[in-house]
Design a protein around this motif. Structure first.
Motif, short mmCIF file in Angstrom:
data_model
loop_
_atom_site.label_atom_id
_atom_site.label_comp_id
_atom_site.label_asym_id
_atom_site.label_seq_id
_atom_site.Cartn_x
_atom_site.Cartn_y
_atom_site.Cartn_z
N MET A 53 0.92 -1.23 0.00
CA MET A 53 0.08 0.03 0.06
C MET A 53 0.85 1.32 -0.12
O MET A 53 1.76 1.20 0.65
CB MET A 53 -0.75 -0.18 1.11
CG MET A 53 -1.78 1.29 1.26
SD MET A 53 -3.11 1.18 2.76
CE MET A 53 -2.11 0.87 4.22
N ILE A 75 0.54 0.82 11.95
CA ILE A 75 1.39 1.64 10.89
C ILE A 75 2.20 2.68 11.66
O ILE A 75 3.18 3.25 11.05
CB ILE A 75 0.12 2.27 10.40
CG1 ILE A 75 -0.78 1.35 9.51
CG2 ILE A 75 0.28 3.56 9.42
CD1 ILE A 75 0.16 0.71 8.39
N ILE A 125 -8.55 4.17 5.28
CA ILE A 125 -7.46 3.53 4.50
C ILE A 125 -6.94 2.68 5.88
O ILE A 125 -6.58 1.47 5.60
CB ILE A 125 -6.62 4.11 3.72
CG1 ILE A 125 -7.42 4.86 2.72
CG2 ILE A 125 -5.44 3.38 3.36
CD1 ILE A 125 -6.46 6.11 1.76
N ILE A 126 -6.67 3.25 6.95
CA ILE A 126 -5.79 2.65 7.77
C ILE A 126 -6.82 1.83 8.68
O ILE A 126 -7.64 2.85 9.60
CB ILE A 126 -4.96 3.58 8.64
CG1 ILE A 126 -4.02 4.42 7.68
CG2 ILE A 126 -4.19 3.03 9.73
CD1 ILE A 126 -3.17 3.51 6.88
N LEU A 178 1.06 5.09 0.81
CA LEU A 178 0.44 6.13 1.82
C LEU A 178 0.96 7.51 1.36
O LEU A 178 2.17 7.81 1.38
CB LEU A 178 0.61 5.97 3.03
CG LEU A 178 -0.14 4.98 3.90
CD1 LEU A 178 0.09 4.87 5.40
CD2 LEU A 178 -1.59 5.25 3.69
N ASP A 179 0.30 8.67 1.25
CA ASP A 179 0.77 9.86 1.25
C ASP A 179 0.85 10.35 2.61
O ASP A 179 0.04 10.05 3.49
CB ASP A 179 -0.35 10.98 0.44
CG ASP A 179 -0.40 10.57 -0.76
OD1 ASP A 179 0.58 10.41 -1.52
OD2 ASP A 179 -1.75 10.59 -1.51
N PHE A 180 1.94 11.10 2.78
CA PHE A 180 2.09 11.74 4.18
C PHE A 180 2.57 12.95 4.18
O PHE A 180 3.19 13.27 3.40
CB PHE A 180 3.16 10.69 5.11
CG PHE A 180 4.48 10.84 4.64
CD1 PHE A 180 5.40 11.81 5.25
CD2 PHE A 180 5.18 10.07 3.63
CE1 PHE A 180 6.91 11.71 4.69
CE2 PHE A 180 6.25 10.09 3.25
CZ PHE A 180 7.17 11.16 3.66
N ASN A 187 -6.81 10.32 6.88
CA ASN A 187 -7.44 8.81 6.92
C ASN A 187 -9.09 9.17 6.91
O ASN A 187 -9.75 8.06 7.36
CB ASN A 187 -7.04 8.08 8.22
CG ASN A 187 -7.44 6.50 8.06
OD1 ASN A 187 -7.35 5.92 7.09
ND2 ASN A 187 -7.87 6.00 9.27
N GLU A 226 5.89 3.35 0.81
CA GLU A 226 5.05 2.02 0.58
C GLU A 226 5.31 1.22 2.02
O GLU A 226 6.18 0.88 2.69
CB GLU A 226 5.73 1.11 -0.31
CG GLU A 226 5.15 -0.10 -0.75
CD GLU A 226 5.87 -0.71 -1.98
OE1 GLU A 226 5.47 -1.96 -2.25
OE2 GLU A 226 6.99 -0.20 -2.52
N THR A 250 5.38 10.09 -0.24
CA THR A 250 4.78 8.94 -0.21
C THR A 250 5.70 7.92 0.30
O THR A 250 6.80 8.12 -0.01
CB THR A 250 4.23 8.39 -1.66
OG1 THR A 250 5.36 8.42 -2.55
CG2 THR A 250 3.27 9.54 -2.29
N ILE A 264 -1.30 11.69 8.47
CA ILE A 264 -1.71 10.66 7.65
C ILE A 264 -3.33 11.26 7.50
O ILE A 264 -4.12 11.20 8.50
CB ILE A 264 -1.83 9.11 7.86
CG1 ILE A 264 -0.30 8.96 8.08
CG2 ILE A 264 -2.55 8.64 6.66
CD1 ILE A 264 0.30 8.86 6.66
#
Length: 274
Positions: free
Chosen positions: A1, A31, A24-25, A3-5, A20, A273, A271, A18
């Protein structure tokens, strides 16, 4: 997955943020531990999750670097307010933010539509042993405890999350002593530990050992807790400058609530992974 952060800091207390809102989480703890690893992840003292709320403009869920849940974080909520405003998630001022410690109001100081400082209504402290919680029914106000084979004079309170304040000269303490106090038998759910030195009645210095994160450059709720305690003991006025290793903030202690004012800055975004 993927993730943008966004990485953001408040006086050196750093967080990964994040969004959310689409759920998604699911496993926040797992995480968070991955993201906060300074060797194998992004690195941070905790993760701030942006969630939808029916009761406020948005909700902040925060987890510490070790994967433990925190009801509230003073530096974190300032960073959170900057994020949701500048990402146009909540374009109001003030912003109401739901937390594990109730709904907080964030008042934004703007410059060219960028958030420079944030004032947070932190609510009111509690010295009630059941709220902190403490062992027994006695308040810990200027009380002697033993942790790590050493005696400390402490005052404990709930300031969103549990805090214990140890007064004295900072040069005489090792911040790692906080680990013994954090996990001592007096605190069933642990405690944040603040070593506080009173410089004068308008200025204090604070170093914090955060429950679940260790030594940090700043702690907003801890700074507020120290201002409350020094005011209660007659050592400071109701408005003080708090110097922490990461910089300075202002704390104002009123009869029914505590206000914190401080900066927050974006470090970088990208981002990852997972």
């Amino acid at each position: 997955m993927i993730l943008d952060f966004l990485k953001i800091e408040g006086l050196g207390n750093d967080f990964v943020v994040i969004d959310n809102r689409e759920n998604i989480i699911k496993d926040y703890s797992l995480i968070t531990r991955k993201l906060c690893s300074r060797r194998f992840g992004i690195g941070g003292d905790g993760v701030l999750f942006v969630e939808n709320s029916e009761e406020a403009d948005c909700e902040m869920i925060i987890y510490n670097a070790d994967g433990s849940y925190a009801a509230m974080c003073g530096n974190g909520i300032r960073c959170f307010a900057k994020y949701v405003y500048e990402k146009k998630i909540c374009m109001c001022n003030p912003i109401t933010i739901k937390t594990g410690d109730g709904i907080k109001k964030a008042y934004l100081e703007l410059e060219n539509d960028k958030v420079e400082n944030v004032k947070i209504n932190m609510g009111k402290e509690s010295f009630n042993p059941k709220n902190i919680p403490l062992v027994g029914e006695e308040e810990f106000i200027n009380k002697t405890i033993v942790a790590g084979n050493k005696e400390y004079r402490v005052t404990s309170l709930l300031m969103g999350v549990p805090h214990t304040v140890v007064l004295g000269a900072l040069k005489d303490i090792d911040i790692n002593e906080g680990a013994f106090i954090e996990k001592s038998e007096y605190f069933p759910k642990g405690t944040n530990v603040n070593f506080c030195e009173v410089i004068n009645n308008e200025y204090i210095k604070v170093k914090t050992w955060e429950r679940g994160a260790g030594a940090t450059l700043a702690c907003g709720t801890g700074s507020c807790a120290c201002a409350v305690v020094t005011s209660k003991l007659g050592l400071t006025n109701n408005k003080v400058t708090v110097e922490v290793p990461g910089g300075k903030m202002m704390v104002e202690v009123n009869e029914n609530e505590v206000y914190m004012i401080g900066p927050c800055n974006i470090v970088f975004e990208g981002t990852i992974e997972i």
